[in-house]
Design a protein around this motif. Structure first.
Motif, short mmCIF file in Angstrom:
data_model
loop_
_atom_site.label_atom_id
_atom_site.label_comp_id
_atom_site.label_asym_id
_atom_site.label_seq_id
_atom_site.Cartn_x
_atom_site.Cartn_y
_atom_site.Cartn_z
N GLY A 67 -19.77 -5.10 -7.38
CA GLY A 67 -19.05 -4.58 -6.23
C GLY A 67 -18.98 -5.62 -5.14
O GLY A 67 -19.32 -5.37 -4.00
N VAL A 78 -17.38 -1.65 5.82
CA VAL A 78 -17.47 -0.20 5.72
C VAL A 78 -18.26 0.17 4.46
O VAL A 78 -19.19 0.95 4.50
CB VAL A 78 -16.07 0.44 5.67
N ARG A 79 -17.86 -0.41 3.32
CA ARG A 79 -18.62 -0.17 2.09
C ARG A 79 -18.33 -1.26 1.06
O ARG A 79 -17.38 -2.01 1.20
CB ARG A 79 -18.30 1.20 1.50
N ASP A 80 -19.19 -1.29 0.03
CA ASP A 80 -18.95 -2.22 -1.07
C ASP A 80 -17.95 -1.56 -2.02
O ASP A 80 -17.95 -0.36 -2.19
CB ASP A 80 -20.24 -2.49 -1.85
N GLU A 81 -17.17 -2.39 -2.65
CA GLU A 81 -16.13 -1.84 -3.50
C GLU A 81 -16.12 -2.61 -4.82
O GLU A 81 -16.06 -3.84 -4.81
CB GLU A 81 -14.79 -2.02 -2.80
N ALA A 82 -16.20 -1.88 -5.93
CA ALA A 82 -16.29 -2.57 -7.21
C ALA A 82 -14.99 -2.42 -7.99
O ALA A 82 -14.27 -1.44 -7.84
CB ALA A 82 -17.42 -1.98 -8.04
N LEU A 126 -7.14 1.83 9.35
CA LEU A 126 -8.56 1.97 9.66
C LEU A 126 -9.42 1.02 8.82
O LEU A 126 -10.24 0.28 9.34
CB LEU A 126 -8.97 3.42 9.39
N THR A 127 -9.19 1.05 7.51
CA THR A 127 -9.97 0.16 6.66
C THR A 127 -9.05 -0.57 5.68
O THR A 127 -7.99 -0.07 5.35
CB THR A 127 -11.02 0.91 5.82
N ARG A 164 -14.87 -3.28 1.64
CA ARG A 164 -13.86 -2.60 2.44
C ARG A 164 -14.28 -2.79 3.89
O ARG A 164 -15.44 -2.63 4.24
CB ARG A 164 -13.82 -1.12 2.08
N ARG A 220 -13.38 -2.84 8.30
CA ARG A 220 -12.67 -2.14 9.36
C ARG A 220 -12.06 -3.18 10.30
O ARG A 220 -12.73 -4.12 10.73
CB ARG A 220 -13.67 -1.28 10.15
N ASN A 229 -6.63 9.10 -8.81
CA ASN A 229 -7.58 8.14 -8.31
C ASN A 229 -7.91 7.06 -9.31
O ASN A 229 -8.14 5.91 -8.97
CB ASN A 229 -8.85 8.93 -8.05
N TYR A 289 0.83 -1.21 0.00
CA TYR A 289 0.00 0.00 0.00
C TYR A 289 0.86 1.26 0.00
O TYR A 289 0.59 2.22 -0.71
CB TYR A 289 -0.93 -0.02 1.22
#
Ligand code: SF4
Ligand code: SF4
Lengths: 122, 604
Positions: free
Chosen positions: B303, B292-296, B318-319, B307, B309, B165, B143
């Motif tokens: 997705g 935390v959220r869906d990630e596609a 954190l995530t 993601r 935590r 991004n 990362y």
């Protein structure tokens, strides 16, 4: 009518960028899209290009969204000289959302599978 | 040109030069893209006898005609090379943003040759291809590497946040640098071209990372038809409960399913059930705990990746992405680890270090069994290592950095387990760890794993989704069909999660036709998969890998449902179904049928 964005459900798939460019240019190129998605850690942030302004604003700052500090430029709909992202990569022509025709038929809303973009009455 | 760019970017690392070649037409027509194209190049350009970590190996990144077009899930890129783990040809696949950006930069294929004298990273911005020194990145975790490259690219190319991004980065962690034979190529913060150790091939060439951001376009032959077809697909998918489940749960629905069908790899495959996973049988529970959220991936409506935590641990961010089911199974259940925080940590560590969670899990569970059985003395590791012991986190770092016993483990499962006198305790096929589903639970899953050209891979078979079927003839036939189908889908390149069975062949033909304007049908696509499968087999045979076997635990010890995999009965039927000899050599007749007579010379 406007497009409501629920950034919490956005997955960062960028299908909206793809269909916007496909619908407007007949080829796929996110750099020619009128909607751009910023992918963050905790959420993603789709931003639709609004009207083009000649001057950059002088009240730039940061903004809190869900406890995260983000650059205010990112959340602003206006295209201005300090936001090159809203210009065509080769010609420099500013890009602006046209709501996909009359009556409005936003393509990005249709291709957003998680329904994070929705067309709502004012 | 529609769909394809028709260009190959080659980079000679020894000389530090790059150039562009026109893509031969036959590659596009006969191999489409992805796995087909890159396997063909492996076959044509890599001597099967070489050491996979020598400069003579090549590392091929490939996209397909659908990549970046918006066809659902067409984000993926394939990486192919000779594997340092199995010695076979291997083509792991990866999602994220890298594939689409390589395509938008104007290339279908990116080929690395030779070896750079110094660590480097490569940036591709359309026709601006640059090789930069990467000494400052060497030793960095995945990362951090990406972060530093983003900053560098921002300064170098004056990119704004959105462009930074949207960029795709493929990189290696310390494991790849240290030539750990099961190191991955990582991408976009936690995605991986995972199996078979191509991270080590990248490390052997001294490439720390490749970053790509393309501003070009992909042309589509029938724009209107394509738009309508994608819309129709979405409409259908949105209305189905299956779509909802796959989006909401991703692979988190699978631990429960595996447990319920007693097919959860557990305790080095000594069991097919893991009690500690009972609490995660309802995937809503996992969501509540960590999501935390869906990630596609780029252009995917699902997705499926999450993601999450990691709670209560200052050592972790954190995530982070994941953990996916395979990781939960191999680093979790198979190592006796059942706490969600621990699973997140193990997953995070492997991603940062750049190691395949599956083979790593198989290595560690093997070490745990050796330890418990008294074959691996504590003084050799320095700490106790029973099943479920979180000391394994230390071991993960040691493997990646080749410290202490990690140095031996980095050589792969067979080398490690043999050193302690029990090679049979490493649950691997052709050197690669067996994935999450216990082969004894399904009639032909063992057959699929054993015959897989790259070693036991979970993305080259879909058997668990046909649980409940009992007829062996169906399974043997299905195995062949499924392997061929997935080879075709990998040439598309489409994601296995969406297009998970041979009946999806029509869909792929439909997308391909709209995009490229050619007349593909399921019938014309099907032989392609078979041709790729046979080509891979021929490469492996030339490399000296002939046997299709399973560990004795799977074929002799009835651990699950009181069954063993009757491989000796299934293999002859399978070979016959493939039109191969009794010993698994493709026959002359078959190769003629597939137009591979020349390729077969010297092997058959
Ligand atoms: S409404 Fe149309 S023009 Fe506006 S962002 Fe969406 S797709 Fe683009
Ligand atoms: S299509 Fe929807 S979910 Fe995907 S990036 Fe755009 S706004 Fe987000």
């Amino acid at each position: 009518m406007k497009i409501k964005i629920d950034h919490k459900t956005c997955t960062g798939c960028k299908q909206c960028e793809i269909i916007c460019s496909l619908a407007h240019t007949g080829s796929v190129n996110p750099w020619r899209s009128r909607i751009r998605v910023y992918v963050g850690e905790e959420f993603c942030y789709p931003v639709i290009a609004g009207p083009y302004t000649e001057a950059a604003c002088n009240s730039k700052g940061t903004r809190m969204v869900e406890g995260l500090e983000i650059d205010e430029c990112v959340t602003c709909r206006a295209s201005c000289p300090s936001k090159s992202v809203y210009k065509e990569p080769d010609t420099g022509i500013p890009l602006k959302c046209d709501f996909c025709g009359d009556p409005p038929n936003p393509q990005c809303v249709q291709w957003c599978a998680p329904n994070c973009l929705t067309l709502v009455e004012e | 040109m529609f769909g394809w760019n028709g260009k190959i970017l080659r980079i000679d690392l020894t000389k530090g030069t790059s150039w562009v070649e026109a893509m031969p037409t036959y590659l596009m027509e006969e191999y489409i893209g992805g796995r087909g194209m890159s396997d063909r190049i492996v076959f044509d350009e890599i001597d099967p006898q070489i050491d996979a970590l020598s400069p003579e190996n090549k590392l091929i990144f490939s996209t397909g005609p659908l990549t970046g077009t918006g066809a659902p899930s067409a984000s993926r890129f394939m990486v192919s090379a000779k594997s340092p783990l199995s010695n076979c040809v291997s083509s792991p696949c990866c999602g994220g943003y890298f594939g689409a950006n390589l395509k938008y930069s104007g290339y279908d294929l990116l080929i690395f040759e030779g070896k750079s004298p110094e660590p480097v990273y490569v940036t591709i911005l359309n026709d601006r291809v640059e090789i930069h020194p990467a000494k400052h990145l060497w030793g960095k975790e995945s990362y951090e590497t990406e972060k530093m490259i983003r900053e560098d690219m921002k300064a170098r190319f004056n990119l704004d946040n959105w462009a930074l991004n949207s960029m795709g980065i493929a990189n290696i962690g310390p494991a790849g640098e240290n030539l750990v034979r099961f190191a991955c190529i990582m991408s976009d913060g936690g995605r991986a071209a995972g199996r078979s150790g191509l991270g080590a091939v990248m490390g052997s060439k001294n490439i720390k990372a490749v970053a790509s951001i393309g501003t070009g376009q992909v042309n589509i032959a029938d724009v209107e038809g394509f738009r309508k077809a994608v819309m129709a697909f979405y409409k259908e998918a949105r209305d189905s409960g299956d779509f909802y489940k796959r989006r909401r749960y991703g692979t988190w629905g699978l631990p429960g399913r595996a447990n319920a069908s007693k097919s959860q790899a557990a305790f080095n495959f000594k069991d097919g059930y893991f009690k500690k996973f009972v609490k995660y049988e309802d995937p809503e529970k996992i969501i509540e705990l960590i999501r935390v959220r869906d990630e596609a991936c780029f252009s995917c409506p699902f997705g499926c990746s999450k993601r999450s935590r990691i709670k209560n641990d200052p050592e972790y961010p954190l995530t982070a992405k994941g953990p996916e089911h395979e990781t939960m199974a191999l680093l979790g259940a198979n190592c006796g680890l059942g706490d969600m925080n621990d699973l997140c940590s193990a997953n995070y560590l492997c991603n940062e270090l750049g190691m395949d969670t599956i083979t790593t899990g198989a290595m560690i569970s093997c070490a745990m069994e050796l330890f418990e059985e008294g074959h691996l003395p504590e003084k050799d590791i320095g700490y106790p290592l029973e099943f479920g012991n979180t000391n394994m986190f230390m071991l993960l770092k040691q493997i990646a950095r080749r410290e202490g016993i990690g140095d031996l483990m980095a050589q792969g499962g067979i080398a490690f387990a043999s050193q302690y006198g029990h090679p049979e305790l490493f649950m691997g096929i052709k050197g690669m760890g067996i994935p999450a589903w216990h082969p004894q639970a399904f009639d032909a899953l063992g057959l699929q794993y054993a015959t897989c050209n790259t070693g036991g891979a979970h993305t080259k078979s879909t058997m668990p989704f046909y649980e409940g079927r009992k007829d062996p003839a169906f399974f043997v036939e299905f195995t062949k069909k499924d392997q061929d189908y997935l080879a075709t889908a990998d040439s598309g390149i489409l994601c296995w999660i969406i297009y998970h069975g041979p009946e999806w062949g029509d869909k792929m033909a439909e997308w391909l036709n709209y995009v490229t304007g050619t007349g593909f049908t399921k019938e014309t696509l099907d032989p392609l998969g078979e041709r790729i499968w046979n080509l891979e087999k021929l490469f492996n045979m030339k490399a000296g890998v002939k046997e299709d076997t399973l560990p004795p635990r799977i074929t002799k010890e009835p651990r699950v449902k009181n069954r063993v995999v009757p491989l000796d009965k299934l293999l002859p039927e399978y070979y016959e179904m493939r039109g191969w000899d009794k010993d698994g050599t493709p026959t002359k007749k078959k190769l003629e049928e597939l137009k591979l007579e020349k390729e077969g010379e010297g092997v058959i």
